[in-house]
Scaffold this active site. Structure first.
Site, mmCIF file in Angstrom:
data_model
loop_
_atom_site.group_PDB
_atom_site.id
_atom_site.type_symbol
_atom_site.label_atom_id
_atom_site.label_comp_id
_atom_site.label_asym_id
_atom_site.label_seq_id
_atom_site.Cartn_x
_atom_site.Cartn_y
_atom_site.Cartn_z
ATOM 1 C CE1 TYR A 23 60.957 -4.843 70.291
ATOM 2 C CE2 TYR A 23 60.139 -3.288 68.649
ATOM 3 C CZ TYR A 23 60.651 -4.538 68.978
ATOM 4 O OH TYR A 23 60.853 -5.461 67.988
ATOM 5 C CE1 TYR A 86 55.831 -2.510 72.421
ATOM 6 C CE2 TYR A 86 54.063 -2.199 73.996
ATOM 7 C CZ TYR A 86 55.339 -2.618 73.702
ATOM 8 O OH TYR A 86 56.135 -3.139 74.685
ATOM 9 N N GLY A 93 52.234 -12.876 69.219
ATOM 10 C CA GLY A 93 51.956 -14.206 68.702
ATOM 11 C C GLY A 93 50.520 -14.642 68.948
ATOM 12 C CG ASN A 124 60.777 -3.987 64.620
ATOM 13 O OD1 ASN A 124 60.805 -5.193 64.847
ATOM 14 N ND2 ASN A 124 59.900 -3.172 65.187
ATOM 15 C CE1 TYR A 131 53.106 -4.172 61.016
ATOM 16 C CE2 TYR A 131 55.279 -3.246 60.670
ATOM 17 C CZ TYR A 131 54.134 -3.360 61.429
ATOM 18 O OH TYR A 131 54.025 -2.662 62.595
#
Length: 160
Positions: A23, A86, A93, A124, A131
């Protein structure tokens, strides 16, 4: 559901680390073996800790947090440095990331730790937004530096 990782979780933690590296567009950098993770997390002198986010229905691991203790000379107490957080794309969600961070914040409160810190890649944006929605703020006045591979060996040997 958030739970403390066990030695039986090593294969899934290893897989999640590799997924995270892909990712983050650096799959070739994920070099840790299952044996190294087992030693770091469950060896004679554990250097890191992990929590698993599991699907409430199936119990399947859908994410993880891997962390270790740091220390603030200014505050005089330990804190938590979150090395990896992760959640698999299909589970995002669902509150797993927030639940993992909530567990680490709970541990901080329980143990008197005064900081929970981590790094996020500048590109990101979904993670940054997540955050910041939790109240985290970037430490823009600091720049992370890293020595690895040849540069680290050269400095350690006195060649640099």
């Amino acid at each position: 559901m958030i739970r403390t990782a066990t030695p039986d979780d090593i294969p899934v933690i290893h897989a999640l680390v590799r997924e995270l590296a892909a990712y983050e567009k650096e799959p070739q950098e994920a070099k840790a073996t299952q044996e190294q993770l087992r030693e770091a997390l469950f060896g004679e002198r554990p250097a890191a800790y992990a929590h698993i986010a599991a699907d409430d229905t199936t119990g399947e691991a859908v994410g993880f947090a891997l962390w270790f203790l740091n220390f603030s000379t200014w505050r005089g107490v330990h804190g938590i440095y979150l090395e990896d957080l992760y959640v698999r794309p299909g589970a995002r969600g669902g509150g797993h990331g927030k639940a993992l961070l909530r567990e680490l914040a709970r541990i901080c409160g329980e143990r008197g730790y005064q900081r929970l810190e981590w790094s996020v890649l500048n590109w990101n944006r979904p993670a940054i937004d997540f955050y910041e929605a939790l109240g985290a703020r970037p430490q823009d006045e600091w720049t992370v530096y890293r020595l690895t591979d040849g540069a680290l060996a050269a400095l350690g040997s006195g060649a640099a």
